[in-house]
Design a protein around this motif. Sequence first.
Motif, PDB file in Angstrom:
ATOM      1  N   LEU A 244      45.235  65.961  19.778  1.00 26.88           N
ATOM      2  CA  LEU A 244      45.061  64.823  18.584  1.00 26.88           C
ATOM      3  C   LEU A 244      45.722  65.125  17.562  1.00 26.88           C
ATOM      4  CD1 LEU A 244      43.160  62.412  17.947  1.00 26.88           C
ATOM      5  CD2 LEU A 244      41.712  64.063  16.860  1.00 26.88           C
ATOM      6  N   LEU A 245      45.618  66.686  16.991  1.00 29.56           N
ATOM      7  CA  LEU A 245      46.202  67.056  15.745  1.00 29.56           C
ATOM      8  C   LEU A 245      47.606  67.673  15.785  1.00 29.56           C
ATOM      9  CD1 LEU A 245      42.969  68.087  14.068  1.00 29.56           C
ATOM     10  CD2 LEU A 245      43.979  65.725  14.005  1.00 29.56           C
ATOM     11  N   ALA A 290      34.053  65.232   3.764  1.00 25.35           N
ATOM     12  CA  ALA A 290      33.415  63.979   3.407  1.00 25.35           C
ATOM     13  C   ALA A 290      33.240  62.678   4.192  1.00 25.35           C
ATOM     14  CB  ALA A 290      33.710  63.553   1.885  1.00 25.35           C
ATOM     15  N   HIS A 291      34.572  62.604   4.790  1.00 28.71           N
ATOM     16  CA  HIS A 291      34.797  61.548   5.838  1.00 28.71           C
ATOM     17  C   HIS A 291      33.842  61.593   6.876  1.00 28.71           C
ATOM     18  CE1 HIS A 291      37.048  58.414   7.817  1.00 28.71           C
ATOM     19  NE2 HIS A 291      37.087  59.243   9.104  1.00 28.71           N
ATOM     20  N   GLY A 352      40.784  61.684  13.928  1.00 27.73           N
ATOM     21  CA  GLY A 352      42.038  60.935  14.212  1.00 27.73           C
ATOM     22  C   GLY A 352      42.485  59.896  13.210  1.00 27.73           C
ATOM     23  N   ASP A 353      41.412  59.106  12.909  1.00 24.37           N
ATOM     24  CA  ASP A 353      41.247  57.803  11.753  1.00 24.37           C
ATOM     25  C   ASP A 353      41.543  58.534  10.482  1.00 24.37           C
ATOM     26  OD1 ASP A 353      40.672  56.093  13.817  1.00 24.37           O
ATOM     27  OD2 ASP A 353      38.717  55.691  13.127  1.00 24.37           O
ATOM     28  N   PHE A 354      40.916  59.499  10.095  1.00 24.84           N
ATOM     29  CA  PHE A 354      41.173  60.287   8.788  1.00 24.84           C
ATOM     30  C   PHE A 354      42.655  60.653   8.583  1.00 24.84           C
ATOM     31  CE2 PHE A 354      41.601  64.009   6.383  1.00 24.84           C
ATOM     32  CZ  PHE A 354      40.752  63.802   5.176  1.00 24.84           C
ATOM     33  N   PHE A 355      43.185  61.276   9.438  1.00 18.31           N
ATOM     34  CA  PHE A 355      44.617  61.605   9.227  1.00 18.31           C
ATOM     35  C   PHE A 355      45.738  60.585   9.537  1.00 18.31           C
ATOM     36  CE2 PHE A 355      42.808  65.568  10.181  1.00 18.31           C
ATOM     37  CZ  PHE A 355      43.050  66.498   9.118  1.00 18.31           C
ATOM     38  N   ARG A 356      45.027  59.464  10.267  1.00 19.25           N
ATOM     39  CA  ARG A 356      46.258  58.126  10.388  1.00 19.25           C
ATOM     40  C   ARG A 356      46.184  57.274   8.963  1.00 19.25           C
ATOM     41  NH1 ARG A 356      44.924  58.076  15.903  1.00 19.25           N
ATOM     42  NH2 ARG A 356      42.797  57.152  15.387  1.00 19.25           N
TER      43      ARG A 356
END
Length: 359
Positions: A244-245, A290-291, A352-356
């Motif tokens: 993923l990362l 936090a996310h 994934g959403d966080f880094f996108r």
Amino acid sequence: MATGWIAPLGPEVDAFEAELAAYAGREHAVALSSGTAALHLALLTMGIGPGSVVLTSSFTFAATTNAITYTGATPVLIDADAEGAISIELLARAIEDQRAKGADLRAIVPVDLLGHVVNHEAIAELAEASGLRILSDAAESFGAVHSGRPSASFGEAAAVSFNGNKIMTTSGGGALLTDDGDFAQHVRYLATQARLPVLHYEHKDIGYNYRLSNLLAALGRAQLERLPAMMERRRQLRLAYKALLADVPGVTFFAQPDGADGGVDHDNFWLTSILIDPAVAGVTRDQLIAHLSGHNMESRPLWKPMHAQPVFQHLDSYVDGTSDRFFEQGVSLPSGSVLTDEEVARVLDTVGDFFRAAA
Ligand SMILES: *Cc1c(COP(=O)(O)O)cnc(C)c1O
């Protein structure tokens, strides 16, 4: 319970000790009430006490430093190398410097941080050259393999933990592992109130009540059977995070050999931890925490080093900023082996959403 062996000793403890020793590649295991108790009694058995100085990793959980302090000895804190293990270079410098100051140096307590086994060959070489003993804090690395050997097989003795947060658990518990029968016997004696083997309870030393209960040893035996499956589950999660990362700028995986490259060495996959460099990634580890927390998912910063802890900051330390950076940038991602496939998918989506969103 039905057998009546509710006492803090019994056949389950004996069997658990034999199975632990076999798994760890050791002659002897002593099951204890915690990993901290194992560290404490091992240090006492090495004759460490008031006036002694013990070198240990600053980048660890407080239990390591606490145990040294219980004996009356003084810990000296050494920073981490790029992989989070005790820095050999700083260790060598500390030995030289402390000796010049006249310190009564006795032992090195390296820590297998996050299940990653330290470079035992280099530490053993240094210890031998300077006449120091080695107690390995393998509390976090049970199940890991280094140079083809189980993590707890290194050092004169090794302490492991079965606390509730570790890879395998007895809800609370630990063990001391060694190849030295006298060492094991002395730990067992101190853990049983230093009771001499006579009927009328004779004592010539101060002892401790540190044995593991028979009930919890039964739990430990069941967990030990499941350990390979739990590790494999966590390994799969590690590989999914890596996929993923892999291409996220500013995100690196904290040194975690997983055998995926064909190597024989691996950690125990206990936790998957990453470093986020905010200057490159444009986000901080606190924002990720936090996310995830906003989606009811728990993650944690890496250990705050001991040289930065109010209770230990007066100690001599040999640091170069490495563990301070790990603390600022490091986060352990959700890693539990009980996560269902659905939960894993949800966690991966959320990370994934966080880094996108940050890209
Ligand atoms: C958990 C831990 C310990 C202590 O083990 P307990 O069983 O909780 O007393 C010691 N050292 C390290 C590095 C640990 O993570």
